[in-house]
Design a protein around this motif. Structure first.
Motif, PDB file in Angstrom:
ATOM      1  N   PRO A   1       0.876  -1.172  -0.002  1.00  0.00           N
ATOM      2  CA  PRO A   1       0.064  -0.086   0.085  1.00  0.00           C
ATOM      3  C   PRO A   1       0.950   1.306  -0.055  1.00  0.00           C
ATOM      4  O   PRO A   1       2.173   1.232   0.401  1.00  0.00           O
ATOM      5  CB  PRO A   1      -0.738   0.031   1.159  1.00  0.00           C
ATOM      6  CG  PRO A   1      -0.644  -1.644   1.830  1.00  0.00           C
ATOM      7  CD  PRO A   1       0.600  -2.116   1.084  1.00  0.00           C
ATOM      8  N   GLU A   2       0.391   2.273  -0.645  1.00  0.00           N
ATOM      9  CA  GLU A   2       1.167   3.539  -0.758  1.00  0.00           C
ATOM     10  C   GLU A   2       1.461   4.056   0.429  1.00  0.00           C
ATOM     11  O   GLU A   2       0.723   4.149   1.371  1.00  0.00           O
ATOM     12  CB  GLU A   2       0.359   4.325  -1.364  1.00  0.00           C
ATOM     13  CG  GLU A   2       1.236   5.794  -1.770  1.00  0.00           C
ATOM     14  CD  GLU A   2       0.356   6.788  -2.862  1.00  0.00           C
ATOM     15  OE1 GLU A   2       0.732   8.076  -2.646  1.00  0.00           O
ATOM     16  OE2 GLU A   2      -0.406   6.338  -3.555  1.00  0.00           O
ATOM     17  N   GLY A   3       3.019   4.398   0.773  1.00  0.00           N
ATOM     18  CA  GLY A   3       3.263   4.757   2.246  1.00  0.00           C
ATOM     19  C   GLY A   3       3.262   3.508   3.014  1.00  0.00           C
ATOM     20  O   GLY A   3       3.903   4.113   4.357  1.00  0.00           O
ATOM     21  N   GLY A   4       2.957   2.347   2.635  1.00  0.00           N
ATOM     22  CA  GLY A   4       3.300   1.208   3.695  1.00  0.00           C
ATOM     23  C   GLY A   4       4.667   0.736   4.014  1.00  0.00           C
ATOM     24  O   GLY A   4       5.406   1.082   3.079  1.00  0.00           O
ATOM     25  N   ARG A   5       4.790  -0.154   5.032  1.00  0.00           N
ATOM     26  CA  ARG A   5       5.932  -0.625   5.258  1.00  0.00           C
ATOM     27  C   ARG A   5       5.639  -2.245   5.232  1.00  0.00           C
ATOM     28  O   ARG A   5       6.622  -2.838   6.030  1.00  0.00           O
ATOM     29  CB  ARG A   5       6.506  -0.171   6.610  1.00  0.00           C
ATOM     30  CG  ARG A   5       6.703   1.550   6.561  1.00  0.00           C
ATOM     31  CD  ARG A   5       7.276   1.952   8.016  1.00  0.00           C
ATOM     32  NE  ARG A   5       8.640   1.544   8.435  1.00  0.00           N
ATOM     33  CZ  ARG A   5       9.689   1.928   8.027  1.00  0.00           C
ATOM     34  NH1 ARG A   5       9.886   2.856   7.310  1.00  0.00           N
ATOM     35  NH2 ARG A   5      10.930   1.348   8.563  1.00  0.00           N
ATOM     36  N   ASP A   6       4.671  -2.714   4.726  1.00  0.00           N
ATOM     37  CA  ASP A   6       4.382  -4.128   4.615  1.00  0.00           C
ATOM     38  C   ASP A   6       4.187  -4.427   3.335  1.00  0.00           C
ATOM     39  O   ASP A   6       3.444  -3.699   2.424  1.00  0.00           O
ATOM     40  CB  ASP A   6       2.973  -4.240   5.328  1.00  0.00           C
ATOM     41  CG  ASP A   6       3.462  -3.892   6.862  1.00  0.00           C
ATOM     42  OD1 ASP A   6       3.719  -4.987   7.527  1.00  0.00           O
ATOM     43  OD2 ASP A   6       2.796  -3.017   7.405  1.00  0.00           O
ATOM     44  N   TRP A   7       4.645  -5.828   2.844  1.00  0.00           N
ATOM     45  CA  TRP A   7       4.168  -6.157   1.289  1.00  0.00           C
ATOM     46  C   TRP A   7       3.856  -7.462   1.323  1.00  0.00           C
ATOM     47  O   TRP A   7       3.863  -8.226   2.382  1.00  0.00           O
ATOM     48  CB  TRP A   7       5.825  -6.349   0.906  1.00  0.00           C
ATOM     49  CG  TRP A   7       6.551  -5.027   0.581  1.00  0.00           C
ATOM     50  CD1 TRP A   7       6.701  -4.459  -0.825  1.00  0.00           C
ATOM     51  CD2 TRP A   7       7.494  -4.331   1.561  1.00  0.00           C
ATOM     52  NE1 TRP A   7       7.392  -3.326  -0.439  1.00  0.00           N
ATOM     53  CE2 TRP A   7       7.841  -3.088   0.939  1.00  0.00           C
ATOM     54  CE3 TRP A   7       7.666  -4.635   2.849  1.00  0.00           C
ATOM     55  CZ2 TRP A   7       8.636  -2.414   1.463  1.00  0.00           C
ATOM     56  CZ3 TRP A   7       8.293  -3.651   3.623  1.00  0.00           C
ATOM     57  CH2 TRP A   7       8.755  -2.396   2.717  1.00  0.00           C
ATOM     58  N   GLN A   8       2.968  -7.928   0.311  1.00  0.00           N
ATOM     59  CA  GLN A   8       2.385  -9.245   0.080  1.00  0.00           C
ATOM     60  C   GLN A   8       2.910  -9.907  -1.205  1.00  0.00           C
ATOM     61  O   GLN A   8       2.853  -8.976  -2.165  1.00  0.00           O
ATOM     62  CB  GLN A   8       0.890  -8.938   0.411  1.00  0.00           C
ATOM     63  CG  GLN A   8       0.355  -8.519   1.573  1.00  0.00           C
ATOM     64  CD  GLN A   8       0.454  -9.548   2.525  1.00  0.00           C
ATOM     65  OE1 GLN A   8       0.393 -10.613   2.332  1.00  0.00           O
ATOM     66  NE2 GLN A   8       0.621  -9.103   3.760  1.00  0.00           N
ATOM     67  N   THR A   9       3.256 -11.123  -1.126  1.00  0.00           N
ATOM     68  CA  THR A   9       3.670 -11.592  -2.447  1.00  0.00           C
ATOM     69  C   THR A   9       3.491 -13.131  -2.106  1.00  0.00           C
ATOM     70  O   THR A   9       3.096 -13.483  -1.022  1.00  0.00           O
ATOM     71  CB  THR A   9       5.395 -11.480  -2.510  1.00  0.00           C
ATOM     72  OG1 THR A   9       5.476 -11.872  -3.894  1.00  0.00           O
ATOM     73  CG2 THR A   9       5.905 -11.976  -1.605  1.00  0.00           C
ATOM     74  N   ALA A  10       3.750 -13.748  -3.244  1.00  0.00           N
ATOM     75  CA  ALA A  10       3.473 -15.164  -3.293  1.00  0.00           C
ATOM     76  C   ALA A  10       4.471 -16.191  -3.710  1.00  0.00           C
ATOM     77  O   ALA A  10       5.228 -15.386  -4.721  1.00  0.00           O
ATOM     78  CB  ALA A  10       2.378 -15.698  -3.672  1.00  0.00           C
ATOM     79  N   VAL A  11       4.934 -17.191  -3.420  1.00  0.00           N
ATOM     80  CA  VAL A  11       5.891 -18.129  -3.922  1.00  0.00           C
ATOM     81  C   VAL A  11       5.213 -19.218  -4.134  1.00  0.00           C
ATOM     82  O   VAL A  11       4.524 -20.007  -3.490  1.00  0.00           O
ATOM     83  CB  VAL A  11       7.285 -18.031  -3.281  1.00  0.00           C
ATOM     84  CG1 VAL A  11       6.863 -18.731  -1.904  1.00  0.00           C
ATOM     85  CG2 VAL A  11       8.106 -18.893  -3.990  1.00  0.00           C
TER      86      VAL A  11
END
Length: 145
Positions: A22-32
């Motif tokens: 999210p813009e300005g956020g410090r968390d990421w979501q991804t998948a593998v």
């Protein structure tokens, strides 16, 4: 060098992975996609740490017999593995996580974190899933007492 959210964005881009932050956020979501399943990975940047977590890795057991064997197994795994560790969330689900100091986090170390998660996911998932679901499921530690 202090790691910023933009630094981690760049590491994901260099790694060639899609991600959401999210813009300005410090968390990421991804998948593998590993050999055994597809796992979600959450990455969180705090002032001092970067957390890479497969959540949930294995849903928590419902059978008390499975719970005891799974928890004992996880403790022994935590002793034997490096860089990563297993933990439980508030629902009793198993997490697989890597925690690294944020200061001077290099691209190579970022890659090591992702590599450790995928390696241990492939190495442990089926065994942990069976231990969480099936009373008396075999454990790699059974022969060792």
């Amino acid at each position: 060098m202090d790691v910023t959210p933009e630094t981690i964005d760049g590491y994901f881009q260099e790694y060639g992975w899609t991600f959401h932050r999210p813009e300005g956020g410090r968390d990421w979501q991804t998948a593998v996609r590993c050999d055994v399943a597809v796992f979600r990975i959450a990455v969180r940047l705090t002032e001092n740490w970067v957390f890479f977590t497969m959540v949930p890795f294995v849903l928590g057991p419902r059978d008390p017999q499975c719970t005891e064997r799974l928890y004992r197994h996880l403790l022994r795994l935590n002793r034997d593995i490096t860089l990563a560790k297993f933990a439980l969330d508030e629902d009793g689900d198993v997490l697989l996580t890597v925690e690294l100091p944020a200061r001077d986090l290099s691209y190579e170390t970022f890659c090591d974190a992702i590599g450790a998660l995928t390696y241990y996911a492939d190495d442990t998932y089926m065994e942990l899933l069976n231990l969480a679901r099936t009373p008396g499921a075999p454990s790699r530690y059974d022969a060792n007492g």
